[in-house]
Design an enzyme around this catalytic site. Structure first.
Site, PDB file in Angstrom:
ATOM      1  N   HIS A  41      34.127  10.835   2.010  1.00 23.73           N
ATOM      2  CA  HIS A  41      32.717  10.709   1.599  1.00 23.73           C
ATOM      3  C   HIS A  41      32.111  12.107   1.500  1.00 23.73           C
ATOM      4  O   HIS A  41      31.873  12.762   2.501  1.00 23.73           O
ATOM      5  CB  HIS A  41      31.947   9.863   2.621  1.00 23.73           C
ATOM      6  N   HIS A  90      30.748  10.169  -5.630  1.00 17.84           N
ATOM      7  CA  HIS A  90      30.547  10.976  -4.426  1.00 17.84           C
ATOM      8  C   HIS A  90      31.507  10.594  -3.297  1.00 17.84           C
ATOM      9  O   HIS A  90      31.525  11.255  -2.257  1.00 17.84           O
ATOM     10  CB  HIS A  90      29.106  10.833  -3.928  1.00 17.84           C
ATOM     11  N   CYS A 106       0.866  -1.180   0.000  1.00 10.85           N
ATOM     12  CA  CYS A 106       0.000   0.000   0.000  1.00 10.85           C
ATOM     13  C   CYS A 106       0.899   1.225   0.000  1.00 10.85           C
ATOM     14  O   CYS A 106       2.024   1.186  -0.489  1.00 10.85           O
ATOM     15  CB  CYS A 106      -0.958  -0.020   1.180  1.00 10.85           C
TER      16      CYS A 106
END
Length: 648
Positions: free
Chosen positions: A569, A554, A412
């Site tokens: 990072h 990245h 859902c």
């Protein structure tokens, strides 16, 4: 399928026809005399409400079918016409409303799942396969019409009497509805309850003699008594739950507020504007069940008070600010709706105070207050790509026990609704590592995995993975370990320096425990420091080899000449940008010197689109050494300012 599983799946199937209501309400509202005063626009919206039962038949049949097939939808429509027209020849007073649509939709969907591949003799082959489904549905609904013609009148009377009792109970009836509505959210069964209240209970006949059933239908038909099952939700969804979010923010330790603030703000704004509250409710539903019980009680109280004050308000989708603005001055139906704003301010204060006190009194583990040993290390995965989504789906299948344990997949808005052979074989810890905020085991065969807004995409991907072949269950050894804090190694006096790093980034130093990512902040990835960049060039912090550059550019890993593994990072969750804003200047395997440019960044783009550009620079194998000494502070310059020293 067990009873609970059936109703869960039914709740999912009801979402498709319910999704058309906002469009119908918009057309109906804008066509009114006090707005555009265009009759054909109002009639367009009214047509959807007038044929809602047929829309339910089509929508439920399509959703119930195994592949959302058009043949199932057609079968649902055929079944609806057969059932409703044949039934009234036996008893003209029968009016099943949307229940007729739901029942015929279930018959059509089930017929499709059973006979969509049927083979008939050659002389009847044209009617085989999917063409057989509407025929079979029509036949079964004809039989149902013969049965319901005699059986349904007492059922209809019981529903009518029950509805009249709830309506006559006034504020108490609406309060009980609100309380039960919220209690059913964890199971997903609230959609079934809502369908009865919003589309079946109550009756209104307009000037033209048309009869309308249900709170929503009656409200938009101009019934001034409608709204008792809707009005009280506005103060909760627009004000109360945002107040709870603010309380959870201030209940979190100051150092963790940056990590949870953005998340809480986004779900609070969503609740206020649209009335979609599940993302916010799931943040404390499992972490602090006591708070959720109080939330259910307060919702019941809000509906009780709104009815007591004679407030009549309605919505087409949910009780958010958008629906509030649309229905504010709806002729004949809206009454005293301004009082909802007053109630909202009061409930904002109540939620803030109650949540604040209870969280601290019982030391509840709301977002940001989790124990370190309970925090789960989450892998960085880009589920925005097809490859990443497929891998994530495969991992979830393994986490719930593999294809041998997984029997049915549904989804859902925020949940994977799964039927399994044995819920004890589900690896809760791995599910949470993959990003799930909770796992609900309703019984031995029915579970829900709370994964957020990508639930449907993940569910579809899981179905594709299952169709391709078996997936093994995750082994016990593969269970991710919890992220116990990594103690910061202390440099041994007179220890030998094996690496002196310079800053790879120009910017401002940020302590590692202030990084808005728990894996870095807890030093589970390694020890070091972080930098908030102010310049676009990222350089190597030491001489060595670039052993890895992520394909999204990245982050990179440098191995120094003495074996220290340095991870640089850039930003937090920047993997989701899919490489945008980053350009690599060297390739994997390159031998580099300290200060040599490695990456180039588009800082304007990254600052606008990244979750955070605070960039950790850590030694991932620090346990192999005696420790490190941080040297940098304040503003630093790439390739020049000493960052930290690693000691052997």
């Amino acid at each position: 399928m067990n009873i609970l599983g059936f109703f869960q799946r039914l709740g999912r199937a009801l979402q498709l026809p319910i999704a058309v209501l906002p469009v119908a309400a918009l057309l109906l509202r804008f066509g009114q005399p006090d707005l555009l005063n265009v009759a054909f626009i109002a009639q367009a919206g009214g047509a959807i409400f007038d044929n809602l039962a047929l829309i339910f038949a089509i929508g439920v049949a399509s959703s119930w079918s195994k592949d959302s097939a058009g043949a199932a939808a057609l079968a649902g429509a055929v079944g609806y016409f057969v059932l409703t027209k044949a039934m009234v020849t036996i008893n003209p007073e029968i009016n099943m409303g949307v229940l007729a649509g739901i029942i015929t939709g279930l018959v059509g969907g089930a017929a499709y799942n059973r006979w969509s591949d049927i083979k008939l003799p050659d002389f009847l082959s044209f009617f085989g396969g999917k063409r057989f489904v509407p025929i079979a549905t029509g036949f079964f609904c004809l039989v149902l019409a013969a049965i319901f013609g005699y059986v349904w009148p007492p059922v209809q009377h019981a529903i009518h009497a029950g509805g009249e009792w709830i309506v006559s109970a006034g504020a108490l009836g609406s309060g009980i509805f609100g309380f039960i509505n919220r209690l059913l959210i964890p199971t997903g069964l609230h959609q079934v309850l809502n369908t009865i209240a919003w589309f079946q209970i109550g009756e209104f006949t307009n000037a033209a003699g048309t009869v309308f059933h249900g709170d929503i239908n009656r409200f938009y038909a101009g019934d001034g008594t409608a709204g008792m099952f809707m009005s009280g939700f506005f103060p909760i969804m627009m004000f109360g739950l945002p107040g709870a979010a603010l309380a959870m923010y201030f209940a979190a330790p100051k150092e963790r507020r940056p990590m949870v603030g953005g998340m809480l703000l986004s779900v609070a704004v969503t609740a206020f504007l649209t009335g979609v509250t599940e993302p916010l409710e799931f943040l404390f539903m499992f972490l602090a069940p006591l708070l959720y019980l109080l939330h259910a009680l307060l919702t019941g109280i809000s509906l009780f008070v709104a009815t007591l004050l004679g407030i009549h308000a309605g919505f087409s989708f949910s009780a958010g600010a958008i629906d509030y603005a649309l229905m504010y001055n709806l002729p004949a139906a809206s009454q005293n709706v301004w009082m909802l704003l007053v109630m909202g301010v009061i409930f904002f204060a109540i939620y803030f105070v109650v949540f604040s006190l209870v969280i601290r009194m019982f030391n509840l583990k709301t977002p940001g207050r989790e124990d370190k040993e309970d925090e789960i290390v989450t892998e960085e995965a880009n589920s925005n790509t097809e490859e990443g989504l497929t891998q994530l789906a495969t991992n979830y299948i393994a986490a719930v026990g593999g294809t041998d344990n997984l029997k049915a997949i549904d989804a859902c808005i925020t949940r994977l609704r799964l039927t399994v052979a044995d819920s004890a074989r589900v690896n809760d810890t791995m599910c949470k590592r993959l990003g799930a905020s909770g796992v609900v085991k309703l019984n031995k065969q029915t579970i829900q995995v709370i994964v957020g807004a990508k639930a449907e995409s993940i569910g579809d991907a899981m179905k594709k993975v299952v169709a391709r072949g078996p997936v093994a269950a995750a082994s016990a050894e593969a269970t991710p370990a919890t992220a116990a804090p990594v103690a910061k190694p202390q440099a041994v006096p007179n220890a030998v320096s094996i690496a002196e790093l310079v800053s790879p980034i120009t910017g401002d130093v940020v302590a590692l425990d202030q990084v808005p990512d728990e894996a870095f902040a807890s030093k589970a990835v390694g020890d070091g420091v972080a930098v908030k960049p102010t310049d676009k060039i990222v350089v190597s912090p030491a001489a060595g080899t670039i052993v890895k550059i992520f394909n999204t550019n990245h982050a990179f890993c440098l191995e120094t000449e003495k074996g220290a593994e340095i991870v640089v990072h850039m930003g937090i969750d920047t993997v989701a940008l899919e490489g945008k804003g980053f350009k690599r200047l060297v390739e994997e395997g390159a031998q580099v010197s300290a200060g040599q440019p490695i990456l180039e960044m588009d800082l304007d783009y990254l600052n606008a689109n990244a979750r955070s550009m605070i960039s950790p620079v850590v030694c991932s194998n620090i346990d192999d050494f005696s420790g490190l000494i941080i040297k940098a502070q304040g503003h630093i310059v790439a390739g020049q300012t000493p960052l930290y020293e690693i000691k052997k």
